[in-house]
Structures are given as structure tokens and as C-alpha cells.
Design a protein around this motif. Structure first.
Motif, short mmCIF file in Angstrom:
data_model
loop_
_atom_site.label_atom_id
_atom_site.label_comp_id
_atom_site.label_asym_id
_atom_site.label_seq_id
_atom_site.Cartn_x
_atom_site.Cartn_y
_atom_site.Cartn_z
N LEU A 150 9.66 -9.70 13.10
CA LEU A 150 8.69 -10.55 12.42
C LEU A 150 7.37 -9.80 12.27
O LEU A 150 6.75 -9.82 11.20
CB LEU A 150 8.48 -11.86 13.19
N MET A 151 6.95 -9.12 13.34
CA MET A 151 5.70 -8.37 13.29
C MET A 151 5.77 -7.27 12.23
O MET A 151 4.81 -7.04 11.50
CB MET A 151 5.40 -7.78 14.67
N LEU A 152 6.92 -6.61 12.13
CA LEU A 152 7.12 -5.57 11.11
C LEU A 152 6.92 -6.16 9.72
O LEU A 152 6.20 -5.61 8.89
CB LEU A 152 8.51 -4.95 11.24
N TYR A 153 7.55 -7.31 9.44
CA TYR A 153 7.43 -7.94 8.13
C TYR A 153 5.98 -8.33 7.82
O TYR A 153 5.51 -8.17 6.70
CB TYR A 153 8.34 -9.18 8.02
N ILE A 154 5.29 -8.84 8.82
CA ILE A 154 3.88 -9.23 8.62
C ILE A 154 3.03 -8.00 8.32
O ILE A 154 2.24 -8.01 7.38
CB ILE A 154 3.35 -9.99 9.86
N ILE A 155 3.22 -6.94 9.09
CA ILE A 155 2.43 -5.72 8.88
C ILE A 155 2.72 -5.11 7.51
O ILE A 155 1.81 -4.72 6.78
CB ILE A 155 2.69 -4.70 10.02
N VAL A 156 4.00 -5.04 7.15
CA VAL A 156 4.39 -4.49 5.85
C VAL A 156 3.79 -5.32 4.71
O VAL A 156 3.26 -4.78 3.74
CB VAL A 156 5.93 -4.40 5.75
N GLY A 157 3.83 -6.64 4.86
CA GLY A 157 3.24 -7.52 3.83
C GLY A 157 1.74 -7.34 3.72
O GLY A 157 1.19 -7.28 2.61
N MET A 158 1.07 -7.21 4.84
CA MET A 158 -0.38 -7.00 4.83
C MET A 158 -0.74 -5.65 4.20
O MET A 158 -1.71 -5.54 3.45
CB MET A 158 -0.96 -7.09 6.25
N ASN A 159 0.05 -4.62 4.50
CA ASN A 159 -0.20 -3.30 3.92
C ASN A 159 -0.04 -3.33 2.40
O ASN A 159 -0.83 -2.74 1.67
CB ASN A 159 0.74 -2.25 4.52
N GLU A 160 0.99 -4.03 1.93
CA GLU A 160 1.19 -4.12 0.48
C GLU A 160 0.05 -4.90 -0.17
O GLU A 160 -0.46 -4.53 -1.22
CB GLU A 160 2.54 -4.78 0.16
N PHE A 161 -0.38 -5.99 0.48
CA PHE A 161 -1.51 -6.76 -0.03
C PHE A 161 -2.76 -5.89 -0.09
O PHE A 161 -3.48 -5.88 -1.09
CB PHE A 161 -1.79 -7.98 0.85
N TYR A 162 -3.04 -5.13 0.97
CA TYR A 162 -4.23 -4.28 1.03
C TYR A 162 -4.21 -3.27 -0.12
O TYR A 162 -5.22 -3.06 -0.79
CB TYR A 162 -4.29 -3.56 2.38
N SER A 163 -3.06 -2.64 -0.34
CA SER A 163 -2.94 -1.64 -1.39
C SER A 163 -3.17 -2.25 -2.78
O SER A 163 -3.92 -1.71 -3.60
CB SER A 163 -1.56 -0.99 -1.33
N ALA A 164 -2.54 -3.40 -3.04
CA ALA A 164 -2.69 -4.07 -4.34
C ALA A 164 -4.13 -4.54 -4.55
O ALA A 164 -4.69 -4.42 -5.64
CB ALA A 164 -1.72 -5.24 -4.45
N ASN A 165 -4.74 -5.08 -3.50
CA ASN A 165 -6.12 -5.56 -3.59
C ASN A 165 -7.08 -4.39 -3.84
O ASN A 165 -8.01 -4.50 -4.64
CB ASN A 165 -6.50 -6.31 -2.32
N LEU A 166 -6.85 -3.27 -3.14
CA LEU A 166 -7.69 -2.09 -3.33
C LEU A 166 -7.59 -1.58 -4.77
O LEU A 166 -8.61 -1.24 -5.39
CB LEU A 166 -7.29 -0.99 -2.35
N ALA A 167 -6.38 -1.56 -5.32
CA ALA A 167 -6.19 -1.13 -6.71
C ALA A 167 -6.94 -2.05 -7.67
O ALA A 167 -7.59 -1.58 -8.61
CB ALA A 167 -4.70 -1.11 -7.05
N GLN A 168 -6.91 -3.34 -7.40
CA GLN A 168 -7.61 -4.32 -8.24
C GLN A 168 -9.12 -4.11 -8.17
O GLN A 168 -9.81 -4.14 -9.19
CB GLN A 168 -7.22 -5.72 -7.78
N GLU A 169 -9.65 -3.91 -6.98
CA GLU A 169 -11.09 -3.70 -6.81
C GLU A 169 -11.53 -2.38 -7.44
O GLU A 169 -12.60 -2.30 -8.05
CB GLU A 169 -11.47 -3.73 -5.33
N THR A 170 -10.70 -1.35 -7.31
CA THR A 170 -11.02 -0.06 -7.92
C THR A 170 -11.07 -0.20 -9.43
O THR A 170 -11.98 0.32 -10.09
CB THR A 170 -9.97 1.00 -7.51
N MET A 171 -10.11 -0.92 -10.01
CA MET A 171 -10.09 -1.12 -11.46
C MET A 171 -11.32 -1.87 -11.94
O MET A 171 -11.87 -1.57 -12.99
CB MET A 171 -8.81 -1.85 -11.89
N LYS A 172 -11.81 -2.82 -11.13
CA LYS A 172 -13.04 -3.54 -11.50
C LYS A 172 -14.19 -2.55 -11.65
O LYS A 172 -14.96 -2.61 -12.61
CB LYS A 172 -13.41 -4.57 -10.43
#
Length: 192
Positions: A40-62
Motif C-alpha cells: 500500500l505504501m508503495l502505491y501511495i508513494i508511486v502515485g504521489m511521485n506521478e502527481f508531483y511530476s505532472a504538477n511540476l510540468a504544468q507549473e513549468t508550462m505556465k
């Protein structure tokens, strides 16, 4: 785990492939065991990492779009014929611009790519990366609106589902930032 993969599905699949081959994935930072809680912890960490990467890409594009609306350089190699000032505005590089004008003039006069490539080689002109011109570089140059003074940003389509990039696939016009007169023109509108 954030360095093992940014895409959650890929991270889990790669971990599965390693395990299938008898390799344990060990993280120094995250304590993950083979218990249900560890999974469960692995899934949570992996999900958070993917969110962080997508959010960073969105902020960079702004930030890139903000610079694009000001007609500023947003990275990469500037097009042949242009250099970048300290304030990130474009200026014409007259030495390179001579090659650009020759290409447009010859093409407008009905000359084919082969003849244009020979003329460029005979004069010692090279691409921005110092290579000999090829058909693709001529096509890209002749279709680049910047040479007519139009600043363009966000034109190339994103990577496809397999991660492949096709520089000749474009986004819809409502996603592209185009500002006429936003960059110094190398060729006039008539020649363009």
C-alpha cells in the motif's frame, strides 16, 4: 522511488519485472517490505511521485507561456539567423540570416531543395549546430513563421502514448501562442 520512475504504471511494471527475475528493489529512503502495508505504501508513494511530476510540468508550462506572451526566448537552440540577448529577447545574427535569406529567395524563385543545398554547401553555410543542411532542415526553416516576424510557441504536438515525438505534428491553433511582429523578421512578408 522518485528516481526509479515518474509514471506510476511503469514504476510498478518495472518493479514486477525485476521481481520476476529474482531482483529485489530496495530503497534507502523509503522502507518498503512485502507486507500488505508495504505494498500500500508503495502505491501511495508511486502515485504521489506521478502527481508531483505532472504538477511540476504544468507549473513549468505556465512560466514558459508567461515568457512566450512577452515574446521571450524559452529555451532550446534558437532558430538559424537568431541569437538571444541577455534579456532573453531575440536579435538577428546577420551572418546566419544571409543563409536564411538565400534559402527563401531561391525557394521563391522556384529552385528545388537539391539546388538550394548545393548553393548552401558551396558558400560554406551550416545549420545552427554546425552541420550541413539537409532536406528536413530546409523544410523546417521554410515553414518557420519566426522568419517573417511571428513569434510562435507551443506549436509541436506532445509525445504520443508510446513516448514518440513527431515534430511535424502540430497542436490546434487555440493552443499555439502566435504574436505577429513579436520577433525581428529576417524575410519580409511578401517573400514569406
Amino acid at each position: 522511488l522518485d528516481r526509479f520512475g515518474r509514471n506510476g504504471v511503469d514504476t510498478l511494471e518495472n518493479k514486477r519485472i525485476l521481481e520476476r527475475n529474482g531482483v529485489d528493489l530496495i530503497s534507502v529512503v523509503e522502507r518498503l517490505d512485502k507486507t500488505p502495508q508495504g505494498k500500500l505504501m508503495l502505491y501511495i508513494i508511486v502515485g504521489m511521485n506521478e502527481f508531483y511530476s505532472a504538477n511540476l510540468a504544468q507549473e513549468t508550462m505556465k512560466g514558459l507561456k508567461e515568457n512566450a506572451y512577452k515574446c521571450l526566448y524559452t529555451g532550446g537552440i534558437p532558430p538559424l539567423g537568431y541569437d538571444v540577448n541577455a534579456d532573453n529577447t531575440f536579435r538577428v545574427n546577420e551572418t546566419e540570416a544571409a543563409a536564411v535569406r538565400l534559402i527563401f529567395k531561391m525557394y521563391a524563385d522556384g529552385r528545388g531543395y537539391t539546388e538550394i543545398l548545393r548553393a548552401l554547401a558551396a558558400r560554406g553555410y551550416k545549420t545552427k549546430r554546425g552541420r550541413s543542411f539537409g532536406s528536413n532542415s530546409l523544410h523546417d526553416l521554410l515553414t518557420n513563421e519566426k522568419y517573417a516576424g511571428t513569434y510562435v510557441f507551443n506549436k509541436s504536438a506532445s509525445r504520443d502514448s508510446r513516448g514518440k515525438m513527431n515534430r511535424h505534428r502540430y497542436k490546434s491553433d487555440d493552443q499555439i501562442i502566435r504574436i505577429k511582429g513579436g520577433i525581428p523578421a529576417i524575410v519580409d512578408q511578401k517573400l514569406w
